[in-house]
Structure formats: structure tokens, C-alpha cells
Design a protein around this motif. Structure first.
Motif, PDB file in Angstrom:
ATOM      1  N   ARG A 279       4.392   8.058 -10.372  1.00  0.00           N
ATOM      2  CA  ARG A 279       5.599   8.332  -9.582  1.00  0.00           C
ATOM      3  C   ARG A 279       6.082   9.757  -9.756  1.00  0.00           C
ATOM      4  O   ARG A 279       6.630  10.343  -8.834  1.00  0.00           O
TER       5      ARG A 279
ATOM      6  N   ARG B 247       0.282  -0.199  -5.089  1.00  0.00           N
ATOM      7  CA  ARG B 247       0.353   1.086  -5.777  1.00  0.00           C
ATOM      8  C   ARG B 247      -0.619   1.059  -6.954  1.00  0.00           C
ATOM      9  O   ARG B 247      -0.236   0.877  -8.111  1.00  0.00           O
TER      10      ARG B 247
ATOM     11  N   ARG C 102      -2.218  15.228  -6.727  1.00  0.00           N
ATOM     12  CA  ARG C 102      -1.337  15.986  -5.834  1.00  0.00           C
ATOM     13  C   ARG C 102      -0.929  17.313  -6.439  1.00  0.00           C
ATOM     14  O   ARG C 102      -0.515  18.227  -5.722  1.00  0.00           O
TER      15      ARG C 102
ATOM     16  N   PHE D 199      -1.363   6.238  -0.955  1.00  0.00           N
ATOM     17  CA  PHE D 199      -0.041   6.739  -1.356  1.00  0.00           C
ATOM     18  C   PHE D 199      -0.090   8.192  -1.837  1.00  0.00           C
ATOM     19  O   PHE D 199       0.917   8.888  -1.793  1.00  0.00           O
TER      20      PHE D 199
ATOM     21  N   ARG E  29       0.645  10.061   1.259  1.00  0.00           N
ATOM     22  CA  ARG E  29       1.934   9.812   1.909  1.00  0.00           C
ATOM     23  C   ARG E  29       3.131  10.271   1.089  1.00  0.00           C
ATOM     24  O   ARG E  29       4.155  10.669   1.623  1.00  0.00           O
ATOM     25  N   GLU E  30       3.006  10.158  -0.246  1.00  0.00           N
ATOM     26  CA  GLU E  30       4.191  10.251  -1.096  1.00  0.00           C
ATOM     27  C   GLU E  30       4.157  11.523  -1.935  1.00  0.00           C
ATOM     28  O   GLU E  30       3.287  11.701  -2.766  1.00  0.00           O
TER      29      GLU E  30
ATOM     30  N   ASN F  13       6.547  18.279  -5.368  1.00  0.00           N
ATOM     31  CA  ASN F  13       6.706  17.603  -4.073  1.00  0.00           C
ATOM     32  C   ASN F  13       5.574  17.900  -3.090  1.00  0.00           C
ATOM     33  O   ASN F  13       5.781  18.154  -1.914  1.00  0.00           O
TER      34      ASN F  13
ATOM     35  N   VAL G 134       1.723  16.598  -1.562  1.00  0.00           N
ATOM     36  CA  VAL G 134       0.856  15.425  -1.380  1.00  0.00           C
ATOM     37  C   VAL G 134      -0.600  15.894  -1.475  1.00  0.00           C
ATOM     38  O   VAL G 134      -0.875  17.096  -1.451  1.00  0.00           O
TER      39      VAL G 134
ATOM     40  N   GLU H 228       1.470   0.084   4.092  1.00  0.00           N
ATOM     41  CA  GLU H 228       2.316   0.457   5.222  1.00  0.00           C
ATOM     42  C   GLU H 228       1.515   0.612   6.513  1.00  0.00           C
ATOM     43  O   GLU H 228       1.996   0.318   7.604  1.00  0.00           O
TER      44      GLU H 228
ATOM     45  N   GLN I 247      11.883  -2.127   3.615  1.00  0.00           N
ATOM     46  CA  GLN I 247      12.300  -1.502   2.353  1.00  0.00           C
ATOM     47  C   GLN I 247      12.811  -2.552   1.360  1.00  0.00           C
ATOM     48  O   GLN I 247      12.478  -2.520   0.194  1.00  0.00           O
TER      49      GLN I 247
END
Lengths: 634, 634
Positions: free
Chosen positions: A315, A461, A476, A603, A606-607, A613, A615, B100, B162
């Protein structure tokens, strides 16, 4: 340097069994009285080298062992180059990894069994029950030297036994034999290693599987001894322990006094180049300072600072508690607690880097050896656990059960994601990991690695590629390693092309880790070089010096040429690496892999990952195009 | 036949929302006062048909529903033809099936919503969490007719919500809306179906998932109502219930009095051809006698006699207790116990075969509906269970949790193989299956289907293809169905190309089931025809008559042409089937599938099956070569 007229019986025996071959560059000479494996013999001014290298074929279906002549095509191969080639040649790529048609291959590197620095890597190869593709995992261990010194280019374990009992493969100067494992089956690797010496003697070295391997768990690794006989040197990744376990082979016991007895043609040149290589390694700031001082876990603070330390199941890129589980902390604690050892420690004789460690508990007793960076991450930051003692205990449980620590950490992380236990709860993590040893349903789930935990609990995830969990660098924020995770046939694997070196450590150059540009080429160059090093039996940590010092590769070349009296070029080394990649891609192609498998989980695309910050945005087409070159086997 | 000048408001509303289109074969006519969906309108001697067919897009990320115009390319598609095409067009084949980017598509067949016999199949499509490839599963249910009658060509459920709460999609004559599921979430399908009628009213029909779907288990199916509102009509295979569950969509509630209200251009011809089709179906010995008398479970004794009844996890081809779990026994018990029902029963209005059943318990109360042959096998012979009451109880648990019975039986069989419970122990099987509803680790393992049980416990004797468990016909003794299992994109699936028909039942010809010759061509012909039937919304049991009676296909063609006023040929039907296969292979190609995945597990090739002692020996190359024709999308 010349050692002749000794061991007539040995030669005669070998001749009868056809166990040796005359090195291809020299004519066969008959009529000599006696020669040993590796001897060099002069006759009429011609140098004859007898390299009685052999393959050992262990058939578990009928419990026989057989020494075989090394096929001409394998003579220049070793380590990963040989394990992968034998797999391609001998097994149906669509076979069940734990079925009758599957095989486990063990091969020391080309340079193993010699005093070349850091040449003690032992390769294990098989079809991975974790990825369904080809797998090579290697470990630094005295066993690489010892098997090479006994002339074993590879051990091929095949078939499946009928009965329920486990077996040991005993290898000594006198040859190899299978024995019932008896009461040694079912034991954890610590207890096994302690008790197996009671059956034989103190000076043996062992390859073994723990309960995870015996239970054919997809995250079971293979334990190899360190120089002290500890079980902590793992060919961990991809579940090869399950392949060994499926064959009911509990262990390979190697009983020989030989360590550096593999043949070398030009010993003088070899010795000189080896010394130079040692110097080059010691002069490099990573292999000469960083790694010896704090071990691989010197990376904890560095990668955290880079914002690429995957935290709470990928995360965040930074972990508040990073310094508490870092190499610096490990070193300080080890020193403060005294006891049996502290950084630095070596995993095999001849290592000049000595990045391994022995972590003592509060009483100074050895708790775990080694704690690698990737392990401290997987069982620490990944789970939001910031207590090094907890990490060490989790690591010890993995070692004892015979689990790969990276996928074990991944499995615990996904279990936390599923809400089975909370993030950051060390005691809960210990309890959950111990389930694996208790043969419970939850233990069976955890023992399969992160991918199965995700599937079983409907968690999306899950940071795996080809079923294998990502190591300690978020793709990332270190995009070069992301390219490696995606592209390699091995499943997510940092060692397949360690782009961290130029993305973060700036060894050999710099490629901005946050940008997509240049990463694929960087990764591929490293994948090729790594495949060559894995074939040589060299530790990948020699790569920092090879990248930094223009004398590096030429020195490795000198060593290689002196070993066999060859006249290779640097490009021959790289071609060897490329060929390894081609062989592995061909195996995976046959097994049903396509570019669609060369992808990171969605992910990552996407995240965005804090703090940068970013990807993962390397275009898949760029990776596919670059991989094309390995799609045609030569 | 002409029904005009009614419903002005409805048309105006539709025009505003752009919900309708003028059927392509007729000119648009403006200025008419009023038209309903499906109305036929005469103006200046031109026939104008308004088919206000629409797509319903349900976005779970922002909880909105939107009706959309049907793209020109989709106008002639329906059922499986439409679900597969939308998947290919709209989702990234490498996406996570529960992520998603994944979507669930629901589509009635082309002929659904009409009185054409046996046209009430409802197709569900998605990326399968079980196989990782494309999946279509269909069920016979009044809902196919109702959704088609409301003009829905397809419902596309996309995105991920969500929050934690589940939702219901409510569809009526007034349109569609999302509602919170509230206390209806978490319920088993029986309880859900009983309670949802309390919230709305008695005459609704529901599509829902059970706890297995909510937990995103890879073996979760989707429950559809039978005519009495029972939950037993499942789009069972491939885990599409998990896709629906991942989107937190507990159910689709359909509230309309319409059943046969889909538009038909030439009603007279349609009615005539439909009557003829009904006659053809009734005259066929399988669809007219065998199936109506004993249901699909008429096959138990037949397949056992053929030596192809997989027993004890595919060890033997005959089961001693077969007759005790057969259709004959089922019929006798149902009659003896009286109560709510007995063979035969229909799964949707308009069915003339009526092969379904309602099995009563000792007190004559409905215990389970239906018990299909494949279920009686999976939960019976496969586990060496010979008690029909136990089979019925296991079947009911599957229905209630929302599990596919075939893979549930496979999972129990592999659990028996692993020694978790003994073969033949019915109570132990019930207890183990009930774990799935208790959210225990063992329940999570079982709920994933046979493949995961095998992986988790290191069992290699797992009869799956592409991760999906084999149904009730051993491929060593019915080799044509073996070719289907291997070749289809769907994972092992008997309905994809039911070669049993010519291998055993001798409908339409005979191909020796024990020989390799001719099976691949047989399978492919059936795969093409089946894909067309699945697109039409026709039950595959019409195929016996189509194969046997030369009037069969021409009559289906008449129906199809009358429906839309077209002038198709028989080959257009087959071309429709071929195109479905091409679309599905293209999806799987993008998802990373290769011919290496079109293989049966290796034990079918190694281990002879008693009593015929044959192995599966169709050359893989023959299957690959035949599949080549579908590798290029047109």
C-alpha cells in the motif's frame, strides 16, 4: 601440478562403468597406469586432462542410482545452465510438477569446487508447483564445492516411489546410494540436521526438505547447509522443496573431505585471476563495504528512503518502523547480545563478501541465520511488523518448516488482507505460520504461498507474477525491477535481473527508478548477465563489482578460460546467459506460457504508490518486444 | 397480429431515452401515434417492427443503471454468442476475474421470450475465476423469457462498489434500479428466495448468489428460479457466482407478468414451426421418452453399463452402487414418497421435454430439485456413495450455498484422496461440505473446487482441465467427450460438445467410444452446433432430435427466420456457432491460453480404466490441428 600414476583401481573401476570422459580439447590417452578425476597427465608432450565428471541419475520409482557419462552437449554447462537444459531435454513441460514425469535437477556451477571467490552456488531446477513453469533456485553452500569436487555435474532425481517411506541419498567418495530415511522423515530442518549427524558423523553436509516439502506445499524450499552445518541456506523460491518431497527424498547427505578439488587446467592462471577477482570484489563499495558490514539488510533503510519499501501488502512505499528491522539494527543487536555470531558470516568457503549473519536471541544463542533483507521485508514491513526479534522468529519457523520466506511473508500479508489476522500483530503472525507445521487446513493454505491464500479467500490484492510473490522492491518506485518481475520466466524474482543496482544503488550507472524509460533494456541486460553468473555458480553479489569495474568481466573470463583451458570471449559469457534464457522461455512456451503471463497484477498499474505516487507504466509491448529475442532457441 | 395505436406515452418516453431501434430490415416510420416494444405496425403497406431491445449497464462502482442502444454488431447475437462477444469487446482478458476490470454479462437467447419449445436458457458470461479464461454457463429458467420479453438483450454488470453492503438489481416493466440488499445478504439461496418475496411479492423471479458467491469462491454458481420459484436452476460452472459476488450484487429480481412477449415478425410461420419442433422433440426416444421418464439421471445405469462411470475419483469405470442412485431409483422413490413432486418437471415454461425432477424426503417434503445425472454422479459414484438421500442432501447443500455440484463433488473426491475424509462416507461428506457455509479454512478450500483442494493438499490425482473438474463421463471410455473436455475453452465441460450422444446413446450415428479415431471431428461438430444452440437460447437436449431427425435443423431454421423475418440458411446457424468458438478462443488467447492447456491430466494417458482397460490416447496434435480453424477471428 602434475599428479600421475596413482589410483589405478579407481580408473579401472571408472572405465568399466564408463564414468569419465576425456576433456574434448585433448586427445585420449590409453595405457596410463592410473589417473584420478581431474588429474593432468603428460604423455609425449601432450597434456591429457581426465575430467571424470558424471551425471548421477536417481530413480525413485525403483530406488536405484546410476552414474552416467556427461553428454557432449552438457560438457560446457553448469548450474542454472545445466538444470534448465536437462529439464527442457528430459521432461514434458505439461507434466504435473509433483507427478511421475517431473524431475528435480541439482547442479553446482561451472566454477564450483574451486577457489574462485564466491563460486559456491548450488542450483536446483524443476517444474515449479508454484508457477507451473521452469524454475531454478540456487543457494550458497559448501555443498556446491563438494559435489563439484566429487565430479557431479548434475544429480537428476526422477520417478516416484511406490511406498510411503522417505529416503536419503547418501553421496561420498565411494559413490552414491539410497537409504531409508527412517525416523529422520517428518523432522524440521533444525532437528533433522542435528539428528542426521548422529546417524553418520559430524562432518557431513546436507540438502534437505522440511515438513513443508514433505507435504508437497507449493511454497516449500530446499535447505542447504552453511559452513557450520546450519540449515539456513535455501534454494527457496518456486516450491522445488515440494518436488523433492513428492519424490519422498528427505535429504541428500554428502560425506567427503573434498572442497576445492574440481579440476582446473591452468592452475597458475586460475589462481592469479581468482586473487585479482577477490581484490576487485573487496574494492567495490557494495560488495567490499556495505554487504560485509550489515549484510543484505543494509538495504532496509536505503529502499525505505527511496520510497520503494512495500508496506502493508504494497500500500505504501515507506514504513515507519523500517530502521527497527534494518541491517544496522541487526548488527547492533548481534554485537550487544554477543553469543554465537554477528555480521559478518559466509555461506560457503571462498566467499570474500561474507554478507550472511547469525542473529542471536536475548541470551546470545543463535536464533536464526541468516536474516536477509528480503526476509526482513517480507516478514516485517510487508506485515507492518517492526520487531526484529519477531522477524527472526518467523524466519526461523520458515527455515525449520522449509518454507521460502518471501512467499511465506506474502501469504501472511494476504491473510492479513483477508482479515484472518490483523496487520502488525507479530504474535498472530507467528501463530498463523506455525499452523503450517500442524498440518491444519489453514496451515495447508498458508504453506502454498500468497497466491493460494488470495484465491482461497477471494482476495484480489495479491502481489504475484506467475503465481510467485513479489520481493522487497515495489515495482512502481523501482521500475527496472518491475520489468524483471514481469518478464522473467521464473515468476516475480529480484535475483533474475537485479535492476535495483542501477535504479537505486547506482552501481554501474543510473536509470531513474521512477521513469518507464530504459528499464526494459536495463532489466534484460541484467537478466542475461545473471543467467551467466548462475551458470558459473557465482554469487550475484559479484555483479556490483562487474558493473563498476572495467576489469571485472575480463577477470571472470580469465578464470573461466583457465578452468578448462579455453579461449572464450566476453561475448561467449553473455551468449551463455542468453542461451539460458532461451532454454527457459522455450520450456515455458511448451508449458503454455505466453506474453499475457509477463504482466504485473493490475493494481500496480491502477493504484499510485505513496510517497512518489507513481504507477507501473512500462508498456507491455516494450517488454514483449524485448523478450522476442529469447523466443527462438538456438 | 397487428397491434397499433396504443401506448403513446411509452413510445415518447422511449424516444426521449433513445432506448429503441427500428429493426434493420424495415424502414423507420415516424409519425405513428403509439407503439410498444415488439409491436408490428403497418404504414403504406410497409411493415415496421419496433424492437426496443436494449442493453442494461449496471455500474457497481457508482451504483447507477443505464439503458443503452444495442450496437449494430450485437443485433443478431444472443445468449452465449452475446455474452462472449461483449466480454471480448469490453474487458481486458488479463484482468483479475474478481477485480475492477471484470464484468458479468447476462443474456437470454435469441429465441427466448417466445413460445418456441425449450428456448428458455439464460446465459451468464464472465472471466472465470476457476479457469482464468472465458466462461459461459446457462440455466433453464423462466427468467430467460422474462428478460427477453422486457427487451433486455443483455445486462452488463461492471465495476466494484466501494462500500461493504450488498445490492439487489430490481427489474420490472418500469425499468431497472439498484437497491440495498440489506438483511437479504448472507442468506442461503432457499432462505433468500423465501424472504425476498416478503420484501416484494410472490410473483417475482430471482437470479441470486449464495454464501459461496458472496465469499468469492471459485466454485460459486449463479442460482436461477424454476417456475415454482425454487433456487435449483444453476448457471453453475466456472465460478461466475464469485464474479457476481465480487460486485456485491446479491440478486437480480425480475418483476413482470410478461413471459412470451419478445417480438416475432412472422407469428404464423413461427407458431407453425414451433409446433412442428415440439412434435419432433416428442418423437425422439431420448427427448420424448428417456428424459421425460427418468430425467437426466436415466444415464446412471447406461453410463455404468458402458464402463464409463468414473468411480472413486476416476479409478474405475463401474460403480457397484450405481443403480441405487439412478434415475429409475429416483423416480420410484419420488412416486413412493408422494408429496410435492416427482419426475417429470420443467425448468422453464415452454419446455416439452420436462427432464427436471423434485426429490422428496422421507416425509414427502421437497428435499431437492433437480437431481441431475452429473450431480448424482459427482456426489455419488465419484465418492463411492450409493445412498440417494445422501446425494440429495449434498445437492441441497450445494444449491443453498450456491456451489456448482460437479466441482463440489470433485472437491470432496480430492479431499477423500487426500485422506481428509474416507471414500464412501456420506455423513463425513455432508459435514465437510457444510464447512463451506461456516466460513472455516477447510470450507474455503472446498469452496474453491477440486483444483484448489488438490493444490492445497499436494494431490496429483485431480481430474481437471483448465482448473475445472471433469463431469460424469470418463474420457478413457467415452473418448469423444474426452476430446471436448480437452479442447473447449470452457475447461472440462460435457455440455460444450456432448459426444456421449454418438459414443454411447447412438443418437445421430455411432462412433466407437473406446477408439481414438473420429472423436475429434465428432467433438468439434458438436461444439459448433452447441455454441449455436447456446446462442439461440435452446436447451442442448434438443440436439438428440436434431441429430436423429432430418427435419430437425430445417425446423429450427424456420423458427429463427420467422422470428426476425430473415432468410438464413442452415450454414448460417453453423457459422454462428463457429463464430462463438472463434470469439472465445480469441479471448483465451489474449488471456494467455495455448494448446498446452488443451490437455487432460496426465493420469488419463498413463493409467488404464477398468473394465475396458483403455487410456485416453487421442493425439494432442489432432486436437490442436482441428482447433486451428477457430484461431482466427472473422
Amino acid at each position: 601440478m602434475i599428479n600421475k600414476y596413482a589410483g589405478l583401481n579407481s580408473l579401472a573401476f571408472s572405465l568399466r562403468k564408463g564414468l569419465f570422459y576425456i576433456h574434448k580439447r585433448y586427445i585420449c590417452c590409453t595405457g596410463m597406469k592410473s589417473l584420478h578425476h581431474g588429474d593432468i597427465y603428460l604423455k609425449s608432450n601432450q597434456t591429457v586432462v581426465l575430467i571424470m565428471e558424471k551425471l548421477l541419475r536417481v530413480n525413485m520409482s525403483n530406488l536405484t542410482v546410476k552414474e552416467e557419462k556427461v553428454p557432449e552437449a552438457y560438457k560446457d554447462l553448469g548450474g542454472r545452465g545445466l538444470t534448465s537444459r536437462i529439464l527442457l531435454d528430459e521432461i514434458d513441460a505439461t507434466c504435473h510438477p509433483l507427478g511421475e514425469g517431473s524431475k528435480l535437477i541439482v547442479a553446482p556451477g561451472i566454477l564450483s569446487g574451486t577457489k574462485c571467490p564466491n563460486s559456491g552456488r548450488l542450483s536446483f531446477g524443476g517444474k515449479s508447483p508454484l508457477t507451473g513453469g521452469i524454475k531454478e533456485a540456487n543457494a550458497g553452500t559448501p555443498l556446491a564445492h563438494k559435489l563439484a569436487s566429487l565430479g557431479y555435474k548434475a544429480i537428476i532425481v526422477e520417478g516416484l516411489p511406490q511406498g510411503e517411506g522417505y529416503h536419503l541419498l547418501h553421496i561420498s567418495d565411494a559413490g552414491a546410494r539410497l537409504e531409508p530415511a527412517g525416523e529422520l522423515a517428518g523432522l524440521g530442518t533444525y532437528e533433522f540436521n542435528s539428528r542426521v549427524r548422529g546417524r553418520y558423523h559430524e562432518k557431513i553436509y546436507c540438502i534437505c526438505v522440511g515438513p513443508a516439502g514433505e507435504r508437497k506445499m507449493a511454497n516449500a524450499g530446499i535447505s542447504c547447509n552453511d559452513p557450520e552445518g546450519g540449515p539456513g541456506r535455501f534454494a527457496g523460491r518456486g516450491g522445488l522443496g515440494a518436488v523433492m518431497g513428492s519424490k519422498k527424498l528427505k535429504a541428500i547427505v554428502v560425506d567427503t573431505g573434498k572442497t576445492f578439488d574440481a579440476p582446473v587446467v591452468d592452475k597458475e592462471k586460475y589462481s592469479e585471476a581468482s586473487k585479482k577477482f577477490a581484490r576487485i570484489l573487496r574494492e567495490n563499495p557494495v560488495s567490499g563495504e556495505g554487504l560485509p558490514l550489515y549484510g543484505t539488510n543494509v538495504l532496509m533503510n536505503i529502499i525505505n528512503e527511496a520510497g520503494a519499501l512495500p508496506t502493508r501488502n504494497f500500500r505504501y512505499g515507506r514504513f515507519e518502523g523500517a530502521s527497527k528491522i534494518s541491517g544496522e539494527e541487526l548488527s547492533a543487536r548481534a554485537k550487544a547480545r554477543g553469543g554465537v555470531g554477528a555480521p559478518t558470516h559466509n555461506c560457503h568457503p571462498g566467499c570474500v563478501i561474507r554478507c550472511s549473519n547469525i542473529y542471536p536471541d536475548e541470551n546470545g544463542e543463535a536464533l536464526c541465520s541468516p536474516i536477509e533483507y528480503e526476509t526482513a521485508w517480507a516478514l516485517g514491513a510487508n506485515l507492518e511488523i517492526d520487531d526484529l526479534d519477531v522477524v527472526a522468529r518467523l524466519n526461523r519457523i520458515c527455515n525449520d518448516l522449509g518454507l521460502d520466506t518471501i512467499d511465506a511473508g506474502g501469504a501472511l500479508g494476504v491473510a492479513m488482507e483477508a482479515g484472518i489476522i490483523p496487520f502488525g500483530d507479530g504474535q498472530a503472525a507467528i501463530n498463523l505460520l506455525e499452523e503450517v507445521g500442524k498440518d491444519t487446513p489453514l496451515g495447508h493454505i498458508i504453506g502454498q504461498g500468497a497466491d493460494t491464500v488470495g484465491k482461497t479467500y477471494g482476495v484480489t490484492r495479491v502481489a504475484t507474477v506467475k503465481g510467485q510473490h513479489l520481493p522487497a522492491y515495489d515495482p512502481r518506485a523501482v521500475k527496472g525491477i518491475g520489468a524483471t518481475y514481469a518478464m522473467t520466466t521464473m515468476g516475480a524474482d529480484h535475483t533474475a535481473g537485479y535492476a535495483v543496482t542501477m535504479n537505486v544503488l547506482k552501481s554501474g550507472g543510473y536509470v531513474d527508478p521512477l521513469k518507464a524509460e530504459g528499464q526494459v533494456a536495463l532489466s534484460v541486460n541484467l537478466q542475461v548477465a545473471t543467467a551467466a553468473l548462475d551458470a558459473m555458480g557465482l554469487c550475484i553479489f559479484v555483479a556490483f563489482a562487474l558493473l563498476d569495474n572495467p576489469d571485472g568481466w575480463p577477470t571472470v573470463l580469465d578464470i573461466w578460460n583457465a578452468k578448462n583451458g579455453d579461449n572464450h570471449s566476453i561475448d561467449d559469457i553473455m551468449e551463455m546467459g542468453r542461451q539460458v534464457l532461451r532454454v527457459e522461455r522455450e520450456f515455458n512456451r511448451r508449458a503454455g506460457f505466453t506474453p499475457a503471463h509477463d504482466r504485473l497484477p493490475e493494481f500496480f498499474r491502477r493504484e499510485p504508490l505513496p510517497p512518489h505516487n507513481t504507477v507501473f507504466d512500462i508498456p507491455p509491448e516494450e517488454m514483449d518486444q524485448m523478450n522476442e529475442q529469447f523466443n527462438m532457441i538456438k
